[in-house]
Design an enzyme around this catalytic site. Structure first.
Site, PDB file in Angstrom:
ATOM      1  N   HIS A 162      11.971  -4.112  28.305  1.00 45.68           N
ATOM      2  CA  HIS A 162      10.984  -3.134  28.790  1.00 45.68           C
ATOM      3  C   HIS A 162       9.842  -3.873  29.499  1.00 45.68           C
ATOM      4  O   HIS A 162       9.189  -4.751  28.912  1.00 45.68           O
ATOM      5  CB  HIS A 162      10.459  -2.338  27.593  1.00 45.68           C
ATOM      6  CG  HIS A 162       9.821  -1.050  27.948  1.00 45.68           C
ATOM      7  ND1 HIS A 162       9.004  -0.367  27.064  1.00 45.68           N
ATOM      8  CD2 HIS A 162       9.885  -0.288  29.078  1.00 45.68           C
ATOM      9  CE1 HIS A 162       8.589   0.762  27.618  1.00 45.68           C
ATOM     10  NE2 HIS A 162       9.116   0.825  28.853  1.00 45.68           N
ATOM     11  N   ASP A 217       5.670   2.655  26.742  1.00 40.84           N
ATOM     12  CA  ASP A 217       5.761   4.106  26.889  1.00 40.84           C
ATOM     13  C   ASP A 217       4.718   4.766  25.988  1.00 40.84           C
ATOM     14  O   ASP A 217       4.588   4.416  24.802  1.00 40.84           O
ATOM     15  CB  ASP A 217       7.161   4.593  26.490  1.00 40.84           C
ATOM     16  CG  ASP A 217       8.241   4.156  27.457  1.00 40.84           C
ATOM     17  OD1 ASP A 217       7.885   3.811  28.609  1.00 40.84           O
ATOM     18  OD2 ASP A 217       9.415   4.143  27.063  1.00 40.84           O
ATOM     19  N   HIS A 275       7.580  11.404  28.940  1.00 41.39           N
ATOM     20  CA  HIS A 275       6.697  10.343  28.454  1.00 41.39           C
ATOM     21  C   HIS A 275       6.043   9.693  29.685  1.00 41.39           C
ATOM     22  O   HIS A 275       6.371  10.018  30.819  1.00 41.39           O
ATOM     23  CB  HIS A 275       7.477   9.293  27.642  1.00 41.39           C
ATOM     24  CG  HIS A 275       8.409   8.467  28.451  1.00 41.39           C
ATOM     25  ND1 HIS A 275       9.653   8.894  28.868  1.00 41.39           N
ATOM     26  CD2 HIS A 275       8.273   7.190  28.953  1.00 41.39           C
ATOM     27  CE1 HIS A 275      10.251   7.966  29.571  1.00 41.39           C
ATOM     28  NE2 HIS A 275       9.427   6.905  29.644  1.00 41.39           N
ATOM     29  N   HIS A 323       5.468   6.037  31.450  1.00 39.24           N
ATOM     30  CA  HIS A 323       5.732   4.592  31.499  1.00 39.24           C
ATOM     31  C   HIS A 323       4.519   3.936  32.159  1.00 39.24           C
ATOM     32  O   HIS A 323       4.161   4.246  33.296  1.00 39.24           O
ATOM     33  CB  HIS A 323       6.993   4.295  32.314  1.00 39.24           C
ATOM     34  CG  HIS A 323       7.277   2.848  32.460  1.00 39.24           C
ATOM     35  ND1 HIS A 323       7.890   2.084  31.480  1.00 39.24           N
ATOM     36  CD2 HIS A 323       7.010   1.981  33.487  1.00 39.24           C
ATOM     37  CE1 HIS A 323       7.996   0.848  31.880  1.00 39.24           C
ATOM     38  NE2 HIS A 323       7.460   0.750  33.104  1.00 39.24           N
TER      39      HIS A 323
END
Length: 260
Positions: free
Chosen positions: A153, A157, A232, A234
């Site tokens: 990642h 998030d 969500h 990011h």
């Protein structure tokens, strides 16, 4: 024939004797009458003169005292007028000085308020905050998995129900606003400190490229566009606008005073 005077008869005074008597009477008259005549009027004149002089002096003294009183009253009135004028000038001066001081205090207060407002605005412009108020991280930085093409990642998030307000975390300029493949609807901001922040998977975008934004300025609404498994936000922090220059977004926010 010779005649003789009768016995017991007196002879008439002689002419010389009468003349002497007349002269003596005249002298006596002159002494008593004339001198008396001159003396009486002189005494009367002396009495009258003394009376007139006394009356005149009284008048002069009385008039002189009245003139002095009037002069004293005039001088006192003049002093009172001068004192009143001086007091009036002093009051005017004091009022003017009080007004000047009040205006100076008001000006100082106004300047202090302006300085405080400028300082508050400066702090606000230099401040940072969460991209979604009251949110928290659901997926951390560098988390691994098949969901990310790089194998980890590149950001974090934040929990964000669809349609949540997404804001700029600090002051900067929008350098990208639009579709960005896996990021979906995407906004990238060049921050005033030279770093970059990215906001992905937006449902909608409210800014354009080149627009100046400040902390808390809404830039879009959260969604689930692009490569996303559900609504969500990011969020990434980068050293450049390009992918791959990412840094730990939580550490980045904390270094700017944001509790994450």
């Amino acid at each position: 024939m010779a005649f003789t005077r009768a016995t017991g008869k007196h002879r008439a005074p002689s002419r010389l004797t009468r003349r002497s008597a007349n002269l003596a009477g005249a002298a006596a008259l002159a002494t008593t009458g004339v001198v008396g005549t001159f003396a009486s009027p002189a005494l009367a004149a002396t009495a009258d003169t003394s009376s007139a002089e006394d009356t005149g002096l009284t008048r002069i003294v009385t008039m002189g005292s009245l003139a002095d009183e009037i002069a004293d009253q005039a001088a006192a009135q003049k002093r009172e007028a001068e004192e009143a004028a001086a007091n009036a000038r002093a009051r005017e001066k004091a009022a003017a000085e009080a007004k000047r001081k009040a205006e100076a205090r008001a000006e100082e207060a106004r300047e202090a308020e302006e300085r405080a407002a400028r300082e508050a605005e400066r702090r606000r412009l230099n401040s940072f905050q969460l991209p979604i108020a009251g949110s928290f991280v659901t997926t951390g930085y560098k988390a691994g998995g098949a969901l990310w093409s790089s194998g980890s990642h590149s950001g974090v998030d934040f929990r964000a129900p669809s349609g949540s307000s997404v804001v700029a975390v600090g002051s900067g300029t929008v350098v990208e606003a639009g579709w960005a493949g896996a990021y979906g609807n995407n906004v990238v901001i060049r921050m005033n400190d030279g770093t970059y922040t990215q906001y992905g998977h937006l449902a909608s975008i409210d800014v354009v490229v080149g627009q100046q934004v400040t902390p808390g300025r809404q830039i879009g609404l959260s969604g689930s566009t692009g490569n996303s498994t559900g609504p969500h936000l990011h969020f990434e922090a980068r050293t450049t606008a390009e992918y791959g220059s990412d840094i730990d977004p939580v550490a980045y926010l904390r270094s700017h005073g944001v509790a994450v």
